[in-house]
Scaffold this motif. Structure first.
Motif, short mmCIF file in Angstrom:
data_model
loop_
_atom_site.label_atom_id
_atom_site.label_comp_id
_atom_site.label_asym_id
_atom_site.label_seq_id
_atom_site.Cartn_x
_atom_site.Cartn_y
_atom_site.Cartn_z
N UNK A 13 0.83 -1.21 0.00
CA UNK A 13 0.00 0.00 0.00
C UNK A 13 0.86 1.25 0.00
N UNK A 14 1.92 1.24 0.80
CA UNK A 14 2.80 2.40 0.87
C UNK A 14 3.54 2.60 -0.45
N UNK A 15 3.99 1.51 -1.06
CA UNK A 15 4.68 1.61 -2.35
C UNK A 15 3.73 2.16 -3.41
N UNK A 16 2.48 1.76 -3.39
CA UNK A 16 1.50 2.28 -4.34
C UNK A 16 1.23 3.76 -4.10
N UNK A 17 1.16 4.16 -2.84
CA UNK A 17 0.96 5.58 -2.52
C UNK A 17 2.16 6.40 -2.98
N UNK A 18 3.37 5.88 -2.78
CA UNK A 18 4.58 6.58 -3.21
C UNK A 18 4.62 6.72 -4.73
N UNK A 19 4.08 5.75 -5.43
CA UNK A 19 4.07 5.77 -6.90
C UNK A 19 2.91 6.58 -7.45
N UNK A 20 2.02 7.05 -6.58
CA UNK A 20 0.87 7.83 -7.02
C UNK A 20 -0.27 6.98 -7.53
N UNK A 21 -0.21 5.70 -7.28
CA UNK A 21 -1.25 4.79 -7.75
C UNK A 21 -2.39 4.65 -6.74
N UNK A 22 -2.19 5.20 -5.57
CA UNK A 22 -3.17 5.03 -4.50
C UNK A 22 -3.20 6.33 -3.69
N UNK A 23 -4.38 6.67 -3.17
CA UNK A 23 -4.50 7.84 -2.29
C UNK A 23 -3.80 7.55 -0.97
N UNK A 24 -3.28 8.59 -0.38
CA UNK A 24 -2.62 8.46 0.92
C UNK A 24 -1.33 9.23 0.93
N UNK A 26 2.59 9.93 1.04
CA UNK A 26 3.80 9.26 0.56
C UNK A 26 4.75 9.08 1.75
N UNK A 27 5.79 8.32 1.54
CA UNK A 27 6.78 8.10 2.60
C UNK A 27 7.41 9.42 3.02
N UNK A 28 7.72 10.27 2.05
CA UNK A 28 8.30 11.57 2.36
C UNK A 28 7.36 12.44 3.18
N UNK A 29 6.09 12.41 2.83
CA UNK A 29 5.10 13.19 3.59
C UNK A 29 4.96 12.65 5.02
N UNK A 32 7.96 13.88 6.96
CA UNK A 32 7.81 15.30 7.29
C UNK A 32 6.79 15.49 8.40
N UNK A 33 5.70 14.77 8.33
CA UNK A 33 4.65 14.86 9.34
C UNK A 33 5.18 14.42 10.71
N UNK A 34 6.07 13.45 10.73
CA UNK A 34 6.65 12.99 11.99
C UNK A 34 7.59 14.03 12.59
N UNK A 35 8.23 14.85 11.74
CA UNK A 35 9.19 15.85 12.22
C UNK A 35 8.51 17.14 12.70
#
Length: 77
Positions: A13-24, A26-29, A32-35
């Motif tokens: 699911x995370x890989x799909x979100x990172x690729x823009x294939x799924x809503x949610x 991305x790993x980078x977001x 950033x949200x954690x920081x």
């Protein structure tokens, strides 16, 4: 075994979100949200320090004197 399947599903699911294939997010977001809470905490500490410094210097300044006396006091230091 079930836990591994869930982990794999989450990874896909995370890989799909990172690729823009799924809503949610991305790993980078997510990173950033954690920081943001740490950065927010640091900014709040900075504001607190500036408030304290402002209060300190406001006490030290002679605001009740006429302007020329205040200038003379400041230059004389």
């Amino acid at each position: 075994m079930l836990e591994m399947a869930e982990d794999l599903r989450d990874w896909v699911k995370q890989a799909e979100a990172d690729a823009g294939e799924r809503d949610g997010l991305t790993s980078g977001e997510r990173e950033e949200l954690a920081l943001l809470p740490r950065e927010n905490r640091g900014l709040r500490e900075d504001v607190d320090i500036l408030k304290r410094a402002t209060a300190f210097f406001a006490k030290e300044t002679r605001w009740n004197e006429p302007f020329r006396l205040s200038c003379r006091w400041f230059v004389g230091r």
